[in-house]
Design an enzyme around this catalytic site. Structure first.
Site, PDB file in Angstrom:
ATOM      1  N   GLU A 427       0.903  -1.183  -0.019  1.00 35.36           N
ATOM      2  CA  GLU A 427      -0.025   0.011  -0.174  1.00 35.36           C
ATOM      3  C   GLU A 427       0.942   1.222   0.051  1.00 35.36           C
ATOM      4  O   GLU A 427       0.335   2.342  -0.684  1.00 35.36           O
ATOM      5  CB  GLU A 427      -1.025   0.019   1.186  1.00 35.36           C
ATOM      6  N   HIS A 506      -6.490  -6.351 -10.713  1.00 33.11           N
ATOM      7  CA  HIS A 506      -6.007  -7.332  -9.890  1.00 33.11           C
ATOM      8  C   HIS A 506      -5.985  -8.669 -10.520  1.00 33.11           C
ATOM      9  O   HIS A 506      -5.549  -9.255  -9.775  1.00 33.11           O
ATOM     10  CB  HIS A 506      -7.044  -7.284  -8.681  1.00 33.11           C
TER      11      HIS A 506
END
Length: 1006
Positions: A427, A506
């Protein structure tokens, strides 16, 4: 200053000399006094020829030198001929490397006094605006960021605008080296928009926001105005007028870009047509990952050292050095009525283990970027990093972790995500991506965004699984993505609508991430991390970058760090190939080809008394007709290769004694002046006759490639010195001897190197290299080395590129030897170097032997030897065994001369009038009768009126008669010549018309 022996061999093997010696690291010889020094030698001049000049010369060669049918064509437009990676929708360049840029117009490529990096970059684009498809780059590009990396390179990002309106996320990046010369460009942008009136906006901002809110209400809960201030400074929807470009069609439309944050984890970008109010596109720009399983030991079972802050008696979970601040959402919906609360403690005890893990793992990630990549914080400016724990979604623990932008990361409680070091690093890396290349979070750019986050996370937490410390086990495996139903290569790539995972970010992410993992397995994690980080920090990707851009960027980054010829660059290419392109068959040892059939001819220079006459001779010279002089123009002898002949033996290009470029058609002796700028040195014509490699006398560290098929593709290749570990060193002063391989893709050359030494003589040496012309990659040939050993003047065998001959000069404790050495290049790969001394001599501190060439069948070598007794060079021939390396028999004398070129051609006295190039204003015919005694006639045709001179010369270049000298109308002419007063022998007659001339030979026999 000391001079290298091989430079002297090129310039001074042609006369007697006086020896002076100066020693530095390697032995060298100062040139003999009273003899010409190689023009421009040891000059610091870096005035390289520009692309337009090269194109003009190549075009003239194409018109005047190549066979009929190519003459008379106009110069090829340079921009239309450049072969560069293009955007499939609009044809704009997406990546340019140093090789491509080298033959574009330089603009302000050379650093100018007071010029800023942005100014140089903009001028470069402006000068090449036809290539970049921008009408007015100075107005259409606005500086977004300027970064100078530790190596002194500049990386300037420009946002595209049109009449003051931003073209949404269209960016172009120009990269300057430490000399502020453009060496790379990348980007995704559009040509100058057409048909857009930025002042005609029927839909105003308020209506655009209304349309965006209405569209979002069907997807998510939109905050009422009273809730706006709860999201870290969010004050409500905002909008800006932009030009939006359809990804599928490339169509440009004026639109409102509306930003709405329904919640902390959502940041919606909605595009509303400014003329119709239609929703053009809408996507959530807040990045997120999707952990699903984990099964590992809780990392917080270990004691962690945390950096906290004490403020007025209260401790906060705040790392003041790294500016990491950790908050709690307290299990509430942050987007509604509450804000994150900083973790605090009055006694400096911390009971929230997930918060401790987040805080500690964030610091580990921060330290990784700081210590490994010298990046201070996600934004490189030590900006604040906000970690929000216990984030909820509709009253339920969020089964996710995400980067919200603006330095904010959030973690839900459905899984203890912060226990996983790689999840936190993933992240945070999204933040690094945002602050560098700004990849759009959709489709392929979004998949690249996710892939980069995964790869760097696996550098911080060194394994190839992501989330392996989560209770349910890992969620991804970069080396084996199929374990988690993700594609391993492009065969599994899928196209998704934006409504599905932002276009499949993804899913398709595993393809580029696997390429990087394969690279890490090949060259190691540290190097792989450095390459990927440089891709980001050097802005080698644009916001709309595609997978192919990542490969190009990775190659450029690895080239920057390790050198174009490095193993690391090869590994990058192989890794990306493995996820989308099959391996090529392994290279096999080259086999002999059949020698070219025809008459053997040897071109050479007779340098007696520095006359430097160009001669053509049969293999064995017995009588006068066996040798001819095709021109009266003297040849430049300050280089090892001033002559080059096409493989069919029909055409010869040479550098004259004034360093001009000239051409001779061997069948007719027609001569043309190609370029009169007086700067040429070495030449080599490719086997197909379509490409000329050349150097100048400017010592500009460059080999020029003149493309005779596509002159606009002519370019300059800057030479570097390949070192160990692929490191580039720019010690090359110039290349001297040039020769193409049989495929016409690589140039063999020797290079003179100079390394300045403070307070002393420079270190100087020669070596032999091979340049791959298309890629610009240079590989050093493994030659005999050692103190006092130098090599140079290499030449390929003519039936097999596996073998070369070269000169070797050695100084061992004041004892000198000079030899011609044969080398098997293929066996270098096994570290076994087969070297045989073909000829050896003790010559003193100055080489007197060399410049060897193979015969067309490789059964003989010819070379020159200087005699101090006679004061001139003599050519010798030596037979070889079938191995092309071992002498067979003893040497035999050929003729007085130097710099031989052995080639194959038919009868050189035959005349083929159809080969006269159309631009030549006349045709000169063979005299009749020939041989003659004492009279003969000479016929010629003028296609245009003009001043004409027809002169007869002897072989010493002395005029013995002028037959025509004056203005003539177009037409057929015949004149008589009487040689009654002359001796028997070969004479030359030359017709001159302006800058055009043609020379033929005739034989008088009494």
């Amino acid at each position: 200053m000391s001079k290298s022996p091989f430079r002297q061999a090129a310039a001074f093997l042609f006369a007697a000399f006086t020896i002076l010696m100066v020693f530095s690291h390697l032995s060298g010889a100062i040139p003999p006094t009273g003899h010409p020094v190689k023009k421009g030698a040891f000059s610091t001049s870096q005035q390289r020829l520009d692309a337009q000049k090269l194109a003009d010369i190549a075009q003239k060669l194409k018109q005047s030198f190549l066979p009929s049918g190519s003459a008379g064509k106009t110069a090829v437009n340079q921009s239309s001929q450049l072969d560069f990676p293009k955007d499939a929708n609009n044809g704009t360049p997406i990546f340019l490397d140093r090789e491509l840029i080298s033959h574009m117009h330089p603009g302000a490529a050379k650093k100018q006094a007071g010029a800023s990096p942005e100014g140089i970059a903009l001028d470069f684009i402006q000068t090449n605006r036809e290539i970049f498809k921008l009408n007015n780059p100075q107005e259409e590009l606005k500086t977004f960021s300027l970064t100078q990396t530790e190596d002194g390179f500049y990386h300037i990002s420009f946002n595209q605008v049109y009449e003051g309106v931003t073209v949404w996320e269209h960016r172009l990046v120009v990269h300057l080296d430490r000399d502020q010369i453009p060496y790379a460009m990348n980007g995704r942008y559009s040509p100058t928009p057409q048909g857009i009136d930025v002042h005609d906006v029927p839909v105003n901002m308020a209506r655009a926001i209304e349309e965006a809110l209405l569209e979002l209400s069907s997807r998510t809960t939109v905050l009422p105005p009273e809730g706006w201030g709860k999201i870290l400074g969010y004050t409500g929807p905002s909008a800006q007028l932009v030009i939006w470009v359809d990804d599928a069609t490339g169509q440009s439309l004026l639109a409102w870009q509306v930003t709405i944050r329904p919640s902390l984890r959502e940041r919606w970008f909605t595009f509303v047509d400014a003329r119709t109010g239609k929703i053009l596109e809408s996507y959530n720009a807040a990045t997120s990952s999707t952990p699903s399983t984990a099964n590992a030991v809780d990392a917080l079972g270990k004691t962690r050292t945390l950096n906290v802050t004490l403020d007025q008696g209260v401790y906060y979970l705040e790392d003041s050095t790294a500016k990491i601040q950790t908050y709690s959402a307290n299990g509430k919906v942050i987007s509604a009525t509450t804000q994150p609360v900083p973790y605090s403690s009055t006694d400096n005890t911390w009971t929230d283990s997930l918060a401790v893990s987040a805080h500690a793992n964030a610091r580990v990630t921060y330290d990784f970027y700081l210590t490994k990549e010298n990046r201070n914080g996600l934004d490189a400016k030590n900006g604040e990093i906000h970690l929000i724990m216990h984030y909820t979604d509709n009253g339920q623990p969020l089964d996710n972790a995400f980067w919200a932008g603006g330095g904010v990361l959030a973690f839900g409680d459905a899984e203890p995500f912060t226990r996983a070091q790689d999840v936190v690093a993933h992240e945070m890396t999204h933040g690094v991506v945002e602050y560098t290349v700004g990849l759009n979070y959709k489709n392929q750019p979004g998949a690249l965004n996710e892939a980069i986050a995964d790869v760097m996370a696996c550098m911080v937490d060194p394994n190839w699984q992501v989330g392996e410390t989560l209770p349910k086990g890992p969620i991804r495996d970069l080396l084996n993505p199929s374990k988690y139903n993700m594609p391993a290569d492009m065969s599994g790539y899928k196209t998704f609508p934006l409504s599905q995972d932002e276009g499949g970010v993804h899913y398709n992410m595993s393809i580029p991430s696997r390429a990087w993992a394969l690279l890490g397995e090949s060259i190691g994690r540290d190097k792989t991390a450095n390459i990927l980080y440089r891709v980001l920090n050097s802005r080698y990707l644009a916001p709309e970058a595609q997978f192919t851009d990542m490969r190009l960027a990775a190659v450029q980054s690895a080239t920057d760090l390790f050198g174009a010829a490095s193993n690391e660059v090869s590994a990058v290419k192989q890794s990306f190939t493995q996820v989308g392109i099959l391996d090529a068959a392994p290279t096999q040892p080259p086999v002999d080809t059949t020698p070219i059939a025809g008459n053997n001819i040897i071109a050479f220079v007779d340098d007696y008394q520095n006359l430097n006459n160009l001669l053509l001779g049969k293999t064995v010279i017995q009588t006068a007709p066996d040798i001819s002089r095709p021109t009266l123009t003297m040849v430049y002898t300050g280089t090892a290769s001033p002559l080059t002949v096409s493989s069919d033996g029909s055409k010869l290009i040479f550098v004259d004694s004034s360093n001009n470029l000239r051409m001779i058609k061997i069948d007719t002796y027609q001569e043309l002046l190609i370029d009169s700028t007086g700067q040429w040195s070495s030449l080599a014509l490719s086997p197909d006759g379509n490409t000329l490699a050349a150097t100048t006398v400017n010592s500009d560290s460059t080999i020029y490639i003149l493309d005779l098929n596509n002159p606009g593709k002519s370019r300059a290749i800057l030479l570097y010195t390949p070192g160990t570990e692929g490191i580039k060193n720019y010690t090359t002063v110039e290349a001297d001897k040039l020769e193409w391989d049989s495929t016409g893709t690589q140039v063999l050359y020797d290079a003179f190197h100079q390394i300045p030494v403070t307070g002393g003589n420079p270190l100087e040496f020669w070596d032999i290299n091979i340049l791959d012309v298309k890629s610009g990659i240079i590989a050093r040939v493994n030659t005999p080395t050692g103190s006092g050993t130098q090599v140079g003047n290499p030449s390929y065998a003519q039936t097999n590129d596996r073998y070369i001959v070269c000169d070797m000069f050695q100084n061992t404790a004041g004892k000198y030897s000079n030899s011609i050495t044969a080398i098997d290049l293929y066996l270098q790969t096994t570290s076994t170097l087969h070297v045989n001394g073909v000829v050896s001599t003790s010559s003193g501190p100055f080489p007197n032997l060399g410049f060897a060439r193979y015969s067309p069948d490789d059964k003989t070598v010819i070379y020159q030897r200087y005699s101090q007794t006679t004061g001139y060079n003599t050519l010798y021939k030596l037979s070889l065994k079938d191995d092309k390396m071992t002498p067979s028999g003893t040497e035999t004398s050929y003729h007085r001369g130097s710099l031989p070129v052995w080639f194959v051609r038919g009868n050189i006295t035959s005349v083929d009038e159809t080969t006269i190039a159309s631009p030549v204003p006349f045709a000169l015919r063979q005299n009749y009768p020939n041989p003659f005694n004492p009279g003969t006639s000479i016929a010629y045709t003028l296609y245009k009126p003009g001043k004409v001179t027809l002169t007869v010369f002897n072989l010493l270049g002395q005029a013995v008669g002028t037959l025509v000298d004056g203005y003539k109308a177009a037409g057929e002419y015949r004149v008589n010549f009487n040689g009654l007063s002359l001796a028997s022998g070969i004479y030359l007659y030359r017709l001159q018309y302006g800058k055009f001339s043609e020379t033929r030979q005739m034989l008088m026999v009494k």
